[in-house]
Design an enzyme around this catalytic site. Structure first.
Site, PDB file in Angstrom:
ATOM      1  N   GLU A  84     -11.005  -6.343  83.281  1.00  0.00           N
ATOM      2  CA  GLU A  84     -10.616  -6.923  84.568  1.00  0.00           C
ATOM      3  C   GLU A  84     -11.804  -7.549  85.290  1.00  0.00           C
ATOM      4  OE1 GLU A  84      -8.039  -4.514  86.995  1.00  0.00           O
ATOM      5  OE2 GLU A  84      -8.491  -5.675  88.794  1.00  0.00           O
ATOM      6  N   ASP A 274     -12.110  10.466  77.918  1.00  0.00           N
ATOM      7  CA  ASP A 274     -10.659  10.262  77.855  1.00  0.00           C
ATOM      8  C   ASP A 274     -10.166   9.705  79.198  1.00  0.00           C
ATOM      9  OD1 ASP A 274      -7.887  10.640  77.900  1.00  0.00           O
ATOM     10  OD2 ASP A 274      -7.961  12.528  76.804  1.00  0.00           O
TER      11      ASP A 274
HETATM   12  C1  MEV Z   1      -6.951  -4.654  91.745  1.00  0.00           C
HETATM   13  O1  MEV Z   1      -7.072  -4.297  90.397  1.00  0.00           O
HETATM   14  C2  MEV Z   1      -7.332  -3.494  92.652  1.00  0.00           C
HETATM   15  C3  MEV Z   1      -6.976  -3.686  94.126  1.00  0.00           C
HETATM   16  O2  MEV Z   1      -5.591  -4.014  94.233  1.00  0.00           O
HETATM   17  C4  MEV Z   1      -7.258  -2.388  94.820  1.00  0.00           C
HETATM   18  C5  MEV Z   1      -6.739  -2.303  96.246  1.00  0.00           C
HETATM   19  O3  MEV Z   1      -5.770  -2.994  96.568  1.00  0.00           O
HETATM   20  O4  MEV Z   1      -7.310  -1.491  96.997  1.00  0.00           O
HETATM   21  C6  MEV Z   1      -7.743  -4.816  94.730  1.00  0.00           C
END
Ligand code: MEV
Length: 421
Positions: A84, A274
């Protein structure tokens, strides 16, 4: 398209390349798949084949290194494995902004894991409960005898709890697992002691397995961000409001905690631990009040600063499993430079807190898309077929145009390629 068959007798006994041949044939893949899967990258094929069943190849993920972290006074680089975008950058940014206040301060409980033994058909569960509690010394002996190495390292059986749940008797063995993740150690103990428990209670033993709600093995991280570092009171208040939203609404808490786990799972994975165990523990712990809530807490501290805390089960180890057998995990542990599972747990908690800070700050100010855009645009450019320096060019044009879409990336790439270089 469905496959001609999924029944491949003896598949598990084949070598990885022989299994691959079968899969290529049945799935009707092009020949390039063979070269692709036969490249095992930096895991020897034999190691991968020993790690799981029916192996045909490996799956690479990027490892990014988070910088700027100070944890308990020590500078710390943290390798993170994730697909990500923005996750690594988020940690770097959050950590930079709290360096002036000393970075992250962390703490852990003892590394105690819980094994559960389910006893059924116990005629008088309350009576049996007290009977078992009177046998704790004998139970300790049986448990400790299963793992002399753990004992040598200062670990072993610590305590026992017995719960009456409806018509079942549930025994918890609390075991200090030291530098191991501990699943094997506690499962072995549970299996060893279960027949005795059944005999003493007059019931039957059924499940004998660790609990992933590892609430006796907690890691804690706290940090302070000055108003100056975060950009003033309005940002702070926006972030606290974002936190309160997560704390009162499970729909928001799921996303908020997912963000925390973006950071945590990436380090857990890079260290060969894990991820599912840590994730299960985290979400169950977030629900311990009876409602699913934020794993972090955010408050206004001295001089109006923003303080954040995270407390989370952290069942990670340094011995056993992929932490030893996965060559990339071993190298990541070398980067981390950790000598104990305790330090690893503290680092992971700090990363989780940093991740949450960055997500909340972005959400409470510019919104998440702006930060995501640059890397997301690169991904889209890659998907559209851009290569080498085309990737940055197409990504920049996508961001400039304010619309990061696959079809636009394809058009931009075509235009780029049609221009004389
Ligand atoms: C995205 O992977 C994570 C977020 O959605 C976390 C959040 O909303 O606090 C940006």
């Amino acid at each position: 398209m469905t496959h001609a068959t999924s029944r491949i007798p003896g598949f598990y006994q084949l070598l990885p390349h022989e299994r691959l041949d079968k899969v290529i044939e049945i799935a009707g893949l092009e020949d390039e798949a063979r070269g692709h899967f036969n490249d095992f990258g930096n895991i020897p094929a034999a190691s991968a084949d020993a790690m799981i069943e029916n192996v045909i190849g490996t799956f690479n993920l990027p490892i990014g290194v988070a910088t700027n972290l100070i944890i308990d006074g020590a500078e710390q680089l943290v390798p993170m494995a994730t697909e990500e975008s923005s996750v690594v950058a988020a940690v770097c940014n959050a950590a930079r902004q709290c360096r002036d206040s000393g970075g992250f301060y962390t703490d852990t409980s003892e590394p105690v894991m819980i094994a559960q033994i389910q006893l059924v058909d116990v005629p008088n569960p309350e009576f049996a409960r007290l009977r078992l509690l009177s046998k704790v010394e004998r139970i300790k002996q049986v448990c400790d005898a299963t793992d002399p190495v753990l004992l040598q390292h200062g670990g072993g059986f610590r305590d026992m709890e017995v719960r009456v749940l409806e018509d079942m008797l549930i025994v918890h063995l609390l075991v200090d697992v030291r530098d191991a993740m501990g699943a094997n150690a506690v499962n072995t103990m549970a299996e060893a002691v279960a027949p005795l428990l059944a005999e003493w209670t007059g019931g039957k033993s059924r499940l004998r397995i660790l609990s992933n709600l590892a609430d006796r093995r907690l890691a804690r991280a706290r940090a302070t961000w000055t108003l100056e570092a975060i950009g003033g009171e309005a940002v702070r208040d926006g972030m606290i409001s974002a936190y309160r939203f997560a704390d009162i609404d499970p729909y928001r808490a799921a996303t908020h905690n997912k963000g925390i786990m973006n950071g945590i799972s990436a380090v857990v994975l890079a260290s060969g631990n894990d991820t599912r165990a840590v994730e299960a523990g985290a979400h169950a712990y977030a629900s311990r009040s009876g409602r699913y809530r934020s794993l972090t807490h955010w408050e206004v501290g001295e001089e109006g600063n923003l303080t954040g805390t995270l407390e989370i089960p952290m069942p990670v180890g340094l011995v056993g499993g992929a932490t030893r057998s996965h060559p990339t995990a071993r190298q990541c542990l070398n980067i981390l430079g950790v000598q104990t599972a305790d330090r690893l747990a503290r680092i992971i908690a700090a990363v989780g807190l940093a991740q949450n800070f960055a997500a909340m700050k972005a959400l409470a100010t510019t919104g998440i898309q702006k930060g995501h855009m640059a890397l997301h645009a690169k991904n889209i450019a890659l998907m559209a077929g851009a290569e080498s320096d085309e990737i940055d060019k197409v990504a920049a044009l996508l961001v400039e145009g304010g619309r990061v879409r696959f079809d636009i990336a394809e058009q931009l790439l075509a235009t780029l390629r049609s221009q004389p270089s």
